[in-house]
Each structure stands twice: as structure tokens, then as C-alpha cells.
Scaffold this active site. Structure first.
Site, PDB file in Angstrom:
ATOM      1  N   CYS A 266       1.052  -1.312   0.011  1.00  0.00           N
ATOM      2  CA  CYS A 266      -0.055  -0.021  -0.048  1.00  0.00           C
ATOM      3  C   CYS A 266       0.994   1.257   0.037  1.00  0.00           C
ATOM      4  O   CYS A 266       0.737   2.213  -0.619  1.00  0.00           O
ATOM      5  CB  CYS A 266      -0.868  -0.223   1.026  1.00  0.00           C
ATOM      6  SG  CYS A 266      -0.154  -0.028   2.792  1.00  0.00           S
ATOM      7  N   HIS A 314      -2.637   1.322   6.865  1.00  0.00           N
ATOM      8  CA  HIS A 314      -3.028   1.323   5.282  1.00  0.00           C
ATOM      9  C   HIS A 314      -3.098   2.678   5.032  1.00  0.00           C
ATOM     10  O   HIS A 314      -3.353   3.369   5.582  1.00  0.00           O
ATOM     11  CB  HIS A 314      -4.315   0.383   5.331  1.00  0.00           C
ATOM     12  CG  HIS A 314      -4.604   0.182   3.955  1.00  0.00           C
ATOM     13  ND1 HIS A 314      -3.727  -0.587   3.212  1.00  0.00           N
ATOM     14  CD2 HIS A 314      -5.524   0.856   2.899  1.00  0.00           C
ATOM     15  CE1 HIS A 314      -4.305  -0.802   2.053  1.00  0.00           C
ATOM     16  NE2 HIS A 314      -5.255   0.203   1.533  1.00  0.00           N
ATOM     17  N   HIS A 326      -5.648   1.927  -4.409  1.00  0.00           N
ATOM     18  CA  HIS A 326      -4.853   1.332  -3.354  1.00  0.00           C
ATOM     19  C   HIS A 326      -4.304   0.083  -3.806  1.00  0.00           C
ATOM     20  O   HIS A 326      -5.169  -0.837  -4.636  1.00  0.00           O
ATOM     21  CB  HIS A 326      -5.471   1.594  -1.982  1.00  0.00           C
ATOM     22  CG  HIS A 326      -6.496   0.456  -1.727  1.00  0.00           C
ATOM     23  ND1 HIS A 326      -6.895  -0.069  -0.901  1.00  0.00           N
ATOM     24  CD2 HIS A 326      -7.654   0.137  -2.741  1.00  0.00           C
ATOM     25  CE1 HIS A 326      -7.985  -1.008  -0.587  1.00  0.00           C
ATOM     26  NE2 HIS A 326      -8.380  -0.725  -1.784  1.00  0.00           N
TER      27      HIS A 326
END
Length: 352
Positions: A266, A314, A326
Site C-alpha cells: 500500500c 494502510h 490502493h
């Protein structure tokens, strides 16, 4: 624009349109049955989904730790190289100073080390000696300066060596931390994959539907707050470049610790997107949250980074109209999703 790029833009536009249709709640991919007709397996699959979410979340946290240790190791290795160069240069300087000091000592030995008055009496050329007396004083001062510089250089070398030793110790500690993080990641992912491997094909399909349903419900609730009516920010020039880069990676697999070009995790995706726009940012989602400027959600604009979960484990890149791009987790690919499909911790702006 090539055909592949056109298909990507069209797909993204369709996805964003679905995610952000005003006043439209998300339909479940599989309509939720009534309580009386709910199949028993769903309760078990919900438990599986919760377990997988937990395992993959823990893997994301460990991945951040791994990436942070990797970055520190790179910095420390560079620092050690710099110190090694200073030590080599310092040793050359020290050797030169010792050579000069030896020459000065030899010159003093040749004069017998006699006091100036005695040298004047014994000299065959008293006037010449007096003329050179000033140069002798200057020479003595130079010798003192030489000794001072020699001492300082020796002290510098000792400090460089001590600093290098400390950096090596830190590097070793960070390598151990990195190895521990790598082990945790592998264990978490292996545990999740082992759980998924036990599922039948229909169960996997239903599990995917439940995951999608949960994301849709979260996004729908987020949009239901009317937040999109408040978000009006336009992307900066660098933000547009970051968005373009990130969306071009759609379809590439998630891989922990990866920074492209074939796969990403990520924060690898977001850091590389902004690097492509000429703005280096921290490597990990936690450091992005710590170091970049925080902005209110209503003030965010395309290119900003949305940080998720209380532990900042994240991160995604906001592309506008309530959508993000993402790299979700192992087993998934870079994709477009709803900005509110996960718990938002906050928003940061790389080019503030």
C-alpha cells in the site's frame, strides 16, 4: 492515449460513477436474505472474514515495521559509507601530518636543539642568523600548529571510528528487527492462506461477496453523511501526476515490501506515485501519517493520501469523487475502491 489506457480510464470512470452516484445506496452483490432464510454457512463465513481481516491487518502492521527497518538500514549503510570515506581521508591527512612533523623534528635535531642565544654565539654568520630569527619564530609557531592539527585529526579519526561502530550496531539491530517483521508477515499471510485454502469454490465466492458487501455498506454510510458535498478541492499539478501514476498501476499484484514496478504494497504505491510527481515522501504509511501535513477530510483533493485504521497501517491515494486507488492486501491487485470503505484515520497532503 493507447487503447489500453483508454480502457483503464473508462473502467475507472465507471467505477467512480458507481461509487459516487448521489442519493443511491449501494446494493449488496448478493441480496441479504431474511433472518429466517439466512443459510447457516454465512455465520461461519462471517467469522472467517473477520479472522482473515485480522490476519491481513496484522500482516500490514508487520509490513510497515519491515519497511521502516529497511529504510533505516539503507540510511545507516549510507552513513557508514560516508564515515568510511572520512576515515580514509583522515588517515591520509594524518600520515601527511606525521611526515611533516618528522621533517620538523629532523630539522631541530640538525641544529642540535640549542637555544637561540647559543646558536647566535656559535654562528659563523651572526647577521644571517639574526635575519633568520623571525623565520625561526614563524617555524616554531608552524610546528605548534602542526602538532595541534595532528592531535585534532587523531581525535577526529577516533570519533569517526566510534560513530561507525555505533552505526554498525544500529544496523545490526535494525536487521534483526527487519528479520522479525519478515517472519511475522510470512506467518500472518501463511495463516490467512491456510484458512482460505480450506474453503470450497462456492464458499470462496460467497466470502468475496461478503467482503464486497461490507465495503459497500461502509462506503454507503460514509457517502450518506453528505461529505462529498463539502469536498471541492482541485488537484495540484503534482497531485494530478501522482494520480495518473497510481491509476496506471491498476491490476498489478499486491506484494508486501514491494515498491514496483511489477507489484506494490500500500505505501509502496503511494510513495512511488508521489516520487513520480517529483515529491519524495516517507516510505511507510505510519511515517506518512507522522511527517506529512494533515488536512481535514472536507478539504482533501485528488492526490492527497487517506490513512486508515487507528494504527495508520494502510494508506490509499484519493483520486476524486469519493474514490481511492490502493494496493489492498496479499492475494489482491491494485484497484479503485470507495474512500469510505475502511475506517479513516485522517488525510495528509504530500505537496502542502
Amino acid at each position: 492515449m493507447g487503447a489500453g489506457e483508454r480502457r483503464l480510464v473508462v473502467a475507472a470512470a465507471v467505477c467512480v460513477a458507481v461509487l459516487t452516484a448521489p442519493g443511491v445506496a449501494f446494493a449488496s452483490p448478493d441480496p441479504t436474505p431474511s433472518a429466517s432464510s439466512t443459510p447457516a454457512p454465512d455465520a461461519g463465513l462471517e467469522a472467517v472474514r473477520a479472522k482473515l481481516d485480522g490476519l491481513y491487518h496484522d500482516a500490514a502492521v508487520a509490513t510497515d515495521s519491515y519497511n521502516a527497518a529497511e529504510e533505516k538500514a539503507k540510511q545507516q549503510s549510507a552513513a557508514i559509507v560516508d564515515l568510511a570515506k572520512k576515515i580514509v581521508e583522515g588517515q591520509k591527512k594524518l600520515d601527511d601530518l606525521k611526515q611533516r612533523a618528522g621533517a620538523a623534528a629532523a630539522a631541530q635535531y640538525r641544529t642540535g636543539g640549542l637555544p637561540d642565544a647559543a646558536q647566535l654565539l656559535l654562528s659563523n654568520d651572526p647577521q644571517g642568523f639574526l635575519d633568520g630569527a623571525g623565520r625561526v619564530v614563524e617555524g616554531e609557531r608552524a610546528a605548534k600548529g602542526l602538532i595541534t592539527e595532528l592531535t585534532r585529526t587523531q581525535q577526529d579519526l577516533q570519533q569517526y571510528a566510534a560513530d561507525a561502530s555505533e552505526q554498525w550496531q544500529r544496523l545490526d539491530a535494525d536487521r534483526k528487527a527487519k528479520d522479525a517483521a519478515r517472519k511475522r508477515i510470512k506467518e500472518q499471510i501463511a495463516a490467512a492462506e491456510e484458512i482460505e485454502s480450506r474453503l470450497q469454490a462456492k464458499e470462496k465466492e460467497r466470502l468475496a461477496a461478503l467482503e464486497q458487501q461490507a465495503a459497500y455498506q461502509a462506503q454507503s454510510a460514509w457517502l450518506g453523511t453528505g461529505i462529498l458535498d463539502q469536498i471541492k478541492g482541485a488537484a495540484s499539478a503534482q497531485g494530478k501526476q501522482a494520480v495518473q501514476f497510481a491509476t496506471q498501476q491498476i491490476g498489478k499484484p499486491y506484494e508486501w515490501g514491494a515498491e514496483g514496478p511489477l507489484s506494490y504494497d500500500c505505501s509502496g504505491l503511494t510513495s512511488q506515485a508521489w516520487l513520480s510527481a517529483g515529491k519524495p515522501i516517507p516510505r511507510t504509511s505510519q511515517e506518512q501519517w507522522k511527517q506529512l501535513k494533515h488536512v481535514d477530510i472536507k478539504d482533501m483533493r485528488p492526490g492527497d493520501l487517506i490513512i486508515y485504521f487507528d494504527d495508520a497501517s494502510h494508506v490509499a491515494l484519493y483520486i476524486g469523487d469519493g474514490a481511492i486507488v490502493h494496493a489492498p492486501r496479499p492475494g489482491r491487485t491494485v484497484t479503485i475502491a470507495g474512500a469510505g470503505s475502511m475506517p479513516i484515520l485522517g488525510v495528509v497532503r504530500p505537496d502542502a
